[in-house]
Design a protein around this motif. Structure first.
Motif, mmCIF file in Angstrom:
data_model
loop_
_atom_site.group_PDB
_atom_site.id
_atom_site.type_symbol
_atom_site.label_atom_id
_atom_site.label_comp_id
_atom_site.label_asym_id
_atom_site.label_seq_id
_atom_site.Cartn_x
_atom_site.Cartn_y
_atom_site.Cartn_z
ATOM 1 N N LEU A 40 0.525 -0.730 0.259
ATOM 2 C CA LEU A 40 -0.224 0.234 -0.274
ATOM 3 C C LEU A 40 0.677 1.269 0.171
ATOM 4 N N LEU A 41 1.509 0.977 1.040
ATOM 5 C CA LEU A 41 2.707 2.381 0.848
ATOM 6 C C LEU A 41 3.143 2.638 -0.104
ATOM 7 N N LEU A 42 4.303 2.333 -0.431
ATOM 8 C CA LEU A 42 5.150 1.586 -1.995
ATOM 9 C C LEU A 42 4.139 1.920 -2.959
ATOM 10 N N ARG A 43 3.624 1.498 -3.177
ATOM 11 C CA ARG A 43 3.182 1.424 -4.810
ATOM 12 C C ARG A 43 1.527 2.002 -4.849
ATOM 13 N N HIS A 44 0.302 2.489 -3.615
ATOM 14 C CA HIS A 44 -0.951 2.322 -4.224
ATOM 15 C C HIS A 44 -1.401 3.630 -3.697
ATOM 16 N N MET A 45 -0.670 4.410 -3.067
ATOM 17 C CA MET A 45 -0.486 5.498 -2.778
ATOM 18 C C MET A 45 -1.784 6.800 -3.306
ATOM 19 N N ARG A 46 -1.258 7.161 -5.087
ATOM 20 C CA ARG A 46 -2.229 7.673 -5.895
ATOM 21 C C ARG A 46 -2.425 7.456 -7.172
ATOM 22 N N GLU A 47 -3.372 6.019 -6.392
ATOM 23 C CA GLU A 47 -4.457 5.078 -6.944
ATOM 24 C C GLU A 47 -5.989 5.807 -6.673
ATOM 25 N N PRO A 48 -6.888 5.592 -7.288
ATOM 26 C CA PRO A 48 -8.044 5.788 -6.644
ATOM 27 C C PRO A 48 -8.771 5.102 -5.640
ATOM 28 N N ALA A 49 -8.699 5.908 -4.905
ATOM 29 C CA ALA A 49 -9.387 5.486 -3.180
ATOM 30 C C ALA A 49 -11.013 3.971 -3.276
ATOM 31 N N PRO A 50 -10.703 3.075 -3.165
ATOM 32 C CA PRO A 50 -11.395 1.733 -3.207
ATOM 33 C C PRO A 50 -12.653 1.883 -2.363
ATOM 34 N N ALA A 51 -14.167 2.309 -3.183
ATOM 35 C CA ALA A 51 -15.559 2.351 -2.587
ATOM 36 C C ALA A 51 -15.379 2.198 -0.809
ATOM 37 N N GLY A 52 -15.190 1.265 -0.979
ATOM 38 C CA GLY A 52 -15.657 0.008 0.005
ATOM 39 C C GLY A 52 -14.630 1.011 1.794
ATOM 40 N N PHE A 53 -14.091 1.640 1.546
ATOM 41 C CA PHE A 53 -12.893 2.050 2.757
ATOM 42 C C PHE A 53 -13.655 2.296 3.879
ATOM 43 N N ALA A 54 -14.711 3.098 3.291
ATOM 44 C CA ALA A 54 -15.318 4.323 4.064
ATOM 45 C C ALA A 54 -16.134 3.551 4.790
ATOM 46 N N ALA A 55 -17.172 2.547 4.502
ATOM 47 C CA ALA A 55 -17.247 1.219 5.532
ATOM 48 C C ALA A 55 -16.676 1.000 6.334
ATOM 49 N N LEU A 56 -15.768 0.458 6.079
ATOM 50 C CA LEU A 56 -14.394 0.346 7.013
ATOM 51 C C LEU A 56 -13.904 1.083 8.260
ATOM 52 N N VAL A 57 -13.896 2.175 7.762
ATOM 53 C CA VAL A 57 -13.526 3.999 8.370
ATOM 54 C C VAL A 57 -15.082 3.650 9.766
ATOM 55 N N ALA A 58 -16.103 3.893 9.295
ATOM 56 C CA ALA A 58 -17.270 3.933 10.059
ATOM 57 C C ALA A 58 -17.389 2.451 10.826
ATOM 58 N N ARG A 59 -16.925 1.314 10.988
ATOM 59 C CA ARG A 59 -16.951 0.220 11.844
ATOM 60 C C ARG A 59 -15.808 0.869 13.076
ATOM 61 N N ARG A 60 -14.853 0.690 12.594
ATOM 62 C CA ARG A 60 -13.892 1.264 13.329
ATOM 63 C C ARG A 60 -14.014 2.740 14.408
ATOM 64 N N ALA A 61 -14.585 3.415 13.742
ATOM 65 C CA ALA A 61 -15.332 4.672 14.670
ATOM 66 C C ALA A 61 -16.334 4.265 15.252
ATOM 67 N N ASP A 62 -16.686 3.348 15.370
ATOM 68 C CA ASP A 62 -17.617 2.932 16.248
ATOM 69 C C ASP A 62 -16.954 1.527 17.066
ATOM 70 N N HIS A 63 -15.452 1.617 17.268
ATOM 71 C CA HIS A 63 -14.349 1.574 18.109
ATOM 72 C C HIS A 63 -14.378 -0.516 18.138
ATOM 73 N N GLU A 64 -15.235 -0.664 17.232
ATOM 74 C CA GLU A 64 -15.171 -2.148 16.310
ATOM 75 C C GLU A 64 -13.632 -2.784 15.862
ATOM 76 N N PRO A 65 -12.709 -3.993 17.120
ATOM 77 C CA PRO A 65 -11.998 -3.611 16.869
ATOM 78 C C PRO A 65 -10.944 -3.716 14.961
ATOM 79 N N VAL A 66 -10.194 -3.330 14.791
ATOM 80 C CA VAL A 66 -9.470 -3.815 13.540
ATOM 81 C C VAL A 66 -8.933 -4.772 13.353
ATOM 82 N N ALA A 67 -8.910 -6.168 13.716
ATOM 83 C CA ALA A 67 -8.625 -7.184 13.903
ATOM 84 C C ALA A 67 -9.626 -7.894 13.007
ATOM 85 N N TYR A 68 -11.081 -7.656 14.074
ATOM 86 C CA TYR A 68 -12.215 -7.922 13.829
ATOM 87 C C TYR A 68 -13.045 -7.804 12.159
#
Length: 275
Positions: A40-68
């Protein structure tokens, strides 16, 4: 929005609920892309962000652990699958693995009581090539996670997973003769205040153990003599303030106790051997 921009925005959103907001955002983005964090850090930083990322952040913002959210956690050099059926393996628990390996480096038979994801047992078996092990848990769902991890790691032939509940009679039948017994039992006081990511998402039955957090030690420690082979050792994880109480329970069962600390210098493991 590009990947790098989305990560910055995600980290800003998570800063109110996570002490590792930037890391969380990067791990979630790598998961959304199906890439490693390094790629991710080496090759993908300038690509378009995937649509599913926002939903993952929302889950983490609701305190769901990253590992789950990503379904995985690294432990003692192993990549383990995890789910809400099991506790997330912590780095602190690696102190138990290291203490076990030092205590009985030639162990041939290992028992893990309350195996969960299989983390302790599989980490020890991965280092002891001649050993075989059994993990027990009262949760069939947890046992399925552990067995899946054993298969993925190439350890299925040297491990077995059994549904046993140490609050019920005869739970330890047929499990004796072990060179090592490992356990990370519930040890949190019922009234303890926990972070929402733990309290609201991790299995309470694997966390809470009565008013003083010692209920499961009172059940498990008296059973250890029947589980250990001559010269065997038992190692149990503890809360940082429980060393004296747990050592005392071991003394009542005829054990000498040695306390091991984690990397932060906190009491973390009690090692029991026969006097």
């Amino acid at each position: 929005m590009l990947v790098g921009e989305a990560i910055r925005a995600g980290a800003e959103r998570l800063s109110a609920t996570s002490d590792t907001a930037r890391l969380d955002a990067e791990v979630l983005m790598a998961h959304a892309l199906g890439a490693s964090r390094t790629d991710l850090l080496l090759r993908h930083m300038r690509e378009p962000a995937p649509a599913g990322f926002a939903a993952l952040v929302a889950r983490r913002a609701d305190h769901e652990p990253v590992a789950y959210i990503v379904g995985a956690q690294d432990f003692h050099g192993l990549a383990l699958r995890v789910s809400p059926a099991v506790l997330i393996p912590r780095g602190d628990s690696e102190a138990l693995v290291e203490a076990a390996l030092a205590a009985r480096p030639a162990a041939r038979r290992v028992l893990d009581c309350g195996t969960g994801s299989g983390a302790l047992l599989l980490a020890v078996l991965a280092r002891l090539g001649g050993a075989r092990g059994v993990g027990i848990d009262r949760s069939a769902t947890a046992l399925a996670v552990a067995a899946g991890n054993a298969a993925t790691l190439g350890l299925a032939a040297r491990s077995a997973f059994l549904q046993r509940d140490w609050t019920r009679g005869k739970w330890n039948a047929g499990l004796g003769g072990c060179d090592l017994v490992l356990a990370n039992p519930p040890y949190v006081e019922n009234s303890a205040e926990l972070a929402p990511s733990v309290r609201d998402h991790e299995p309470g039955g694997a966390l809470f153990a009565g008013a003083d957090g010692l209920d499961d030690y009172r059940r498990l420690i008296p059973a250890l003599p029947a589980l250990l082979a001559p010269g065997g050792a038992a190692l149990v994880e503890i809360g940082a303030t429980q060393a004296a109480a747990v050592s005392g329970l071991g003394a009542a069962a005829g054990f000498a106790a040695r306390v091991h600390r984690d990397l932060a210098g906190r009491d973390r493991v009690v090692e029991f051997t026969r006097e």
